[in-house]
Design a protein around this motif. Sequence first.
Motif, short mmCIF file in Angstrom:
data_model
loop_
_atom_site.label_atom_id
_atom_site.label_comp_id
_atom_site.label_asym_id
_atom_site.label_seq_id
_atom_site.Cartn_x
_atom_site.Cartn_y
_atom_site.Cartn_z
N ALA A 194 0.83 -1.21 0.00
CA ALA A 194 0.00 0.00 0.00
C ALA A 194 0.86 1.25 0.00
CB ALA A 194 -0.93 -0.01 1.22
N PHE A 195 1.89 1.27 0.84
CA PHE A 195 2.80 2.41 0.90
C PHE A 195 3.48 2.64 -0.45
CE2 PHE A 195 7.16 3.94 1.39
CZ PHE A 195 6.98 5.12 2.08
N GLY A 196 4.00 1.57 -1.04
CA GLY A 196 4.73 1.70 -2.29
C GLY A 196 3.88 2.21 -3.43
N ASN A 253 16.35 -1.31 -6.76
CA ASN A 253 16.92 -0.91 -5.48
C ASN A 253 15.85 -0.87 -4.39
OD1 ASN A 253 19.55 0.56 -4.27
ND2 ASN A 253 17.71 1.46 -3.42
N ASN A 254 14.70 -0.29 -4.69
CA ASN A 254 13.66 -0.22 -3.67
C ASN A 254 12.91 -1.54 -3.53
OD1 ASN A 254 14.37 2.35 -3.05
ND2 ASN A 254 12.30 3.18 -3.17
N PHE A 257 8.85 -0.82 -4.06
CA PHE A 257 8.30 -1.27 -2.77
C PHE A 257 7.15 -2.24 -2.98
CE2 PHE A 257 9.96 2.83 -0.85
CZ PHE A 257 10.82 2.23 0.03
N ALA A 258 6.24 -1.88 -3.88
CA ALA A 258 5.06 -2.72 -4.12
C ALA A 258 5.46 -4.04 -4.77
CB ALA A 258 4.07 -1.97 -5.02
N VAL A 259 6.32 -3.98 -5.79
CA VAL A 259 6.77 -5.20 -6.45
C VAL A 259 7.51 -6.10 -5.45
CG1 VAL A 259 8.25 -6.13 -8.27
CG2 VAL A 259 6.88 -4.09 -8.70
N TYR A 294 10.85 9.12 -12.48
CA TYR A 294 11.86 8.20 -11.94
C TYR A 294 11.45 7.68 -10.58
CZ TYR A 294 15.81 7.06 -8.97
OH TYR A 294 16.61 6.46 -8.03
N ARG A 295 10.98 8.58 -9.72
CA ARG A 295 10.59 8.16 -8.37
C ARG A 295 9.31 7.32 -8.39
NH1 ARG A 295 12.83 10.57 -3.97
NH2 ARG A 295 10.85 10.76 -2.89
N LEU A 296 8.46 7.49 -9.41
CA LEU A 296 7.33 6.60 -9.59
C LEU A 296 7.81 5.17 -9.78
CD1 LEU A 296 4.05 6.56 -10.87
CD2 LEU A 296 5.47 5.84 -12.76
N TRP A 297 8.77 4.99 -10.71
CA TRP A 297 9.31 3.65 -10.94
C TRP A 297 10.07 3.16 -9.71
CZ3 TRP A 297 7.41 0.83 -14.55
CH2 TRP A 297 6.98 1.39 -15.75
N ARG A 298 10.89 4.05 -9.13
CA ARG A 298 11.71 3.61 -7.99
C ARG A 298 10.86 3.13 -6.84
NH1 ARG A 298 14.89 7.89 -4.52
NH2 ARG A 298 12.89 7.77 -3.44
N ASP A 299 9.88 3.92 -6.44
CA ASP A 299 9.08 3.53 -5.28
C ASP A 299 8.02 2.50 -5.62
OD1 ASP A 299 10.50 5.03 -3.42
OD2 ASP A 299 9.43 6.85 -3.94
#
Length: 430
Positions: free
Chosen positions: A72-74, A256-257, A381-383, A373-378
């Motif tokens: 949910a956070f990611g 990384n995330n 977390f979900a993946v 970029y931060r959309l993909w990066r964070d």
Amino acid sequence: MNSGTTNPPQQRHRRTGITLGLRQNLAQFMLLVAVNALVGGTLGQERTVLPLLAGQVFHLDLYTSALTYILAFGLAKAATNYFAGTLSDRYGRKPVLVVGWVIALPVPLMLIFGPSWGWIVAANVILGISQGLTWSTTVIMKMDLVGPSKRGLAMGLNEAAGYLGVAGTALATGYIAATYGLRPGPFLLGAAYIALGLGLSVFAVKETRGHARLEAANHTSAHATAHGQLSNREIFTLTSFRDKSLSSVSQAGMVNNLNDGLAWGLFPVLFAAAGLTIEKIGILAAVYPAVWGAAQLVTGALSDKYGRKWLIVGGMLLQAAALAMIAVGHDFGIWLAAAVLLGLGTAMVYPTLLAAIGDVAHPEWRARSVGIYRLWRDGGFAVGALLAGIIADAYGIPAAVGVVAGLTALSGFVVAVRMRGTDHYSHRLG
């Protein structure tokens, strides 16, 4: 190889008096560093406690179910990152930062008084939205202030502050939880951070959009159409797929995330199952982001001097090796060494990826590119929560850690093959 930026002459707008540069904007820059430390601390209140809360208070047995809060956070943070860039270009950076803090206000109360796991998941949706707005905006504002010549150093300071905030709070909440219980004590610290962050953002932080406009007026990009003429869709496609450097950075950030989500959600459970005390679990939960945070003070500046690409490749491979150590380890000493290496590898990557985005993206659409970029990066977390939960339920936590280690190494090889050195992009200032 250098980062592809040159040391420009001091830029000052004659009418507004706006000047680019770290030294010229030091007071406001360091204020934003402090604000981002509070942003990180707001996230750090969960790192030690929530995985234990899932099992000990809400009795969630399946790892997949327990990791729903990270999922949910990611998802919430990833989506909000995208909109943070667009909104900060449209309305200014400071209003987005303030709104992000306001949104965070109910989170500690929901974590303290939530009667069911659904409340915890909902709190993490709200926290993800808040983090997407606040952390993204502090990144964009620091890029605005320093201009092109010290971008790696600026990102290193920003991410160091954020993740030292995560680490210090993870350690503190571990001791608070061991002494006073899992609720409410650890989350009162988060409430104090939110109140202080909101106050500083409202009364002390200044708008920086004018700095980006000054840089844009003196900027030459490798992209012929990159002078503020790209649509949001074109910027998304360029950042995600078309540009070799931007897309390489985006996939590396996501992986990384992915492994950070694994560390957040499953490492405390793995350590608890091995019989470690809450205090030792808190130490391990803190060491990884502490090394990550502190080392970025060095790695960001190194990327300015020696270039972004090979620091990213080396960091991804070092993270993969550290994760493999955690997968096969069985005691505190091995896990402590692995946490140090994992933090060091992440520090090599994290500020460097952000600086690489800043190297390539034109200042007129840099905030949007950072958001994408931060959309993909964070999204990692979900993946990571889904992938790690499914594999851990089927084969155990060590197997999940091993799979993520392999993906992290593969990501490093993708950067090695696909990414250009950022000196490919000539940011000449005239």
